[in-house]
Design an enzyme around this catalytic site. Sequence first.
Site, mmCIF file in Angstrom:
data_model
loop_
_atom_site.group_PDB
_atom_site.id
_atom_site.type_symbol
_atom_site.label_atom_id
_atom_site.label_comp_id
_atom_site.label_asym_id
_atom_site.label_seq_id
_atom_site.Cartn_x
_atom_site.Cartn_y
_atom_site.Cartn_z
ATOM 1 N N LYS A 194 7.913 -0.616 1.779
ATOM 2 C CA LYS A 194 8.836 0.045 0.900
ATOM 3 C C LYS A 194 8.254 1.382 0.477
ATOM 4 O O LYS A 194 9.087 2.149 -0.103
ATOM 5 C CB LYS A 194 8.947 -1.006 -0.371
ATOM 6 C CG LYS A 194 9.761 -2.259 -0.272
ATOM 7 C CD LYS A 194 9.926 -2.923 -1.360
ATOM 8 C CE LYS A 194 11.095 -3.875 -0.966
ATOM 9 N NZ LYS A 194 10.416 -5.156 -0.363
HETATM 10 C C1 LIG Z 1 11.144 -6.113 0.444
HETATM 11 C C2 LIG Z 1 10.283 -6.859 1.459
HETATM 12 C C3 LIG Z 1 11.038 -7.590 2.377
HETATM 13 C C4 LIG Z 1 12.538 -7.722 2.691
HETATM 14 O O1 LIG Z 1 13.086 -6.579 3.083
HETATM 15 P P1 LIG Z 1 14.668 -6.315 2.806
HETATM 16 O O2 LIG Z 1 15.033 -4.616 3.122
HETATM 17 O O3 LIG Z 1 14.999 -6.755 1.548
HETATM 18 O O4 LIG Z 1 15.013 -7.219 3.805
HETATM 19 C C5 LIG Z 1 10.058 -8.221 3.331
HETATM 20 N N1 LIG Z 1 8.797 -7.867 3.346
HETATM 21 C C6 LIG Z 1 8.274 -7.231 2.476
HETATM 22 C C7 LIG Z 1 6.445 -7.350 2.128
HETATM 23 C C8 LIG Z 1 8.876 -6.741 1.391
HETATM 24 O O5 LIG Z 1 8.417 -6.178 0.214
#
Ligand SMILES: *Cc1c(COP(=O)(O)O)cnc(C)c1O
Length: 465
Positions: free
Chosen positions: A112
């Site tokens: 993220k």
């Molecule tokens: C947010 C997240 C996901 C999922 O991502 P999306 O965009 O919601 O599909 C997967 N793995 C981790 C570690 C995350 O923080």
Amino acid sequence: MKYISTRGRAPALNFEQVLLTGLASDGGLYVPESLPKFSPEDIAGMAALDYPQLAQKIIAPFVDDCIPADDLRGIIEDTYAEFRHNAVAPMVQIGANQWVLELFHGPTLAFKDFALQLLGRLLDYVLERKHQKVVILGATSGDTGSAAIEGCKHCKNIDIFILHPHNRVSDVQRRQMTTVHGDNIHNLAVEGNFDDCQAMVKASFGNQGFLADERSLVAVNSINWARIMAQIVYYFYAAVALGAPARAVAFSVPTGNFGDIFAGYLARQMGLPIERLIIATNRNDVLHRALTNASYGRQPLEHSLSPSMDITVSSNFERLLFDLYDRDGARIAQLMKEFDDGAIQFSDTAMQRARALFSSHCVSDEQTCEQIASTWRECEYLLDPHSAVGVRAALRSDIGPATPVITLATAHPAKFPDAIKQSGLSQVVALPLHLQDLFERDERMDVVPNDLAAVQAFISANIKA
Ligand SMILES: *Cc1c(COP(=O)(O)O)cnc(C)c1O
């Protein structure tokens, strides 16, 4: 570049406007009206670019004339200078045609950061220019909150309030939020669960009257278009490193809200030769069921070893549906109403289109642990539980040996030591250097009751920027 709503009834926006908006006024999500296209020659030329240069190339057409090219370049260079690996998104080979794309070298050790480090800087840039200030309000069960706080901590024009369920996020995740100090940063530990936090955020966006002097709320969850945009870049980066455009690749993506994998879909629409996108879910498998049964409907939330994928609704899936249904906003509005009332049955055409590119796989906690253990045994590479879900799905897919399969490694294993232990491994996974004193740092947070009026009163009393 214009952005339009998936439900067809909200006004079209430019990049600056879409950056400052959450949901469209008709309840839909914003998507670009058309996509920039890259030819095979363009893509071949990307091999010579480093990550920030590539990001500039991919992102510039989306930003259009809202930010001058030189300023955008500066913002992008600052963003990815925060990452602690020269390649920004390095790849590791873990099998004959299996690769892992490490997206966890940012400040909070999860993918993220790629989007939220950029989003914070883009927001501050446009707000400064407009002499405007905003309030970021978000709910988190873990990774989003810390990435948003790290992304916005230096923003002069933003107050950020992150709600998390008190005593229900991991120690590492909580400390990654509460040890970042600044006048504009507020961690609210709500005496309730994650759904309570999310409901308060939603209600606050719906009625922003509690905010004084013309402030408005900005969303940092993946309904914000800029987050999706930033994530398109690493699909190009990885595919080109493994031979695109001459060689097609496949991606396996640990998926919750469908934001990350939707960026992969866009990369393909923009010309990148992606043969297949594998939706890897934990047992919160609303997407796997949708692709398998042609029916999209929610089931109760289950807690898993990969908590950042514990969802009941996959909000960005609406963006894909919009394309599967020929960008017919009225039809999407009607389908989403059917979803709210129970479930959507897909048309044959929509289903054929989806299955032509996507496949899916649901991975249990037990299989997640098996994968962490077997990848460690085979190549001494340690997967976090989210990435393990992705690798498991990649290995179960029917992709031929000539196509490289790239799994997105979405978090660093040190964030989830319990899952490593549960996999039967005795390794103690050290946090990277910049976080090694995390457990000695001072925490700052406010515990608040599970009550909308109290939370809103706290926010309006603490706006400082
Ligand atoms: C947010 C997240 C996901 C999922 O991502 P999306 O965009 O919601 O599909 C997967 N793995 C981790 C570690 C995350 O923080």
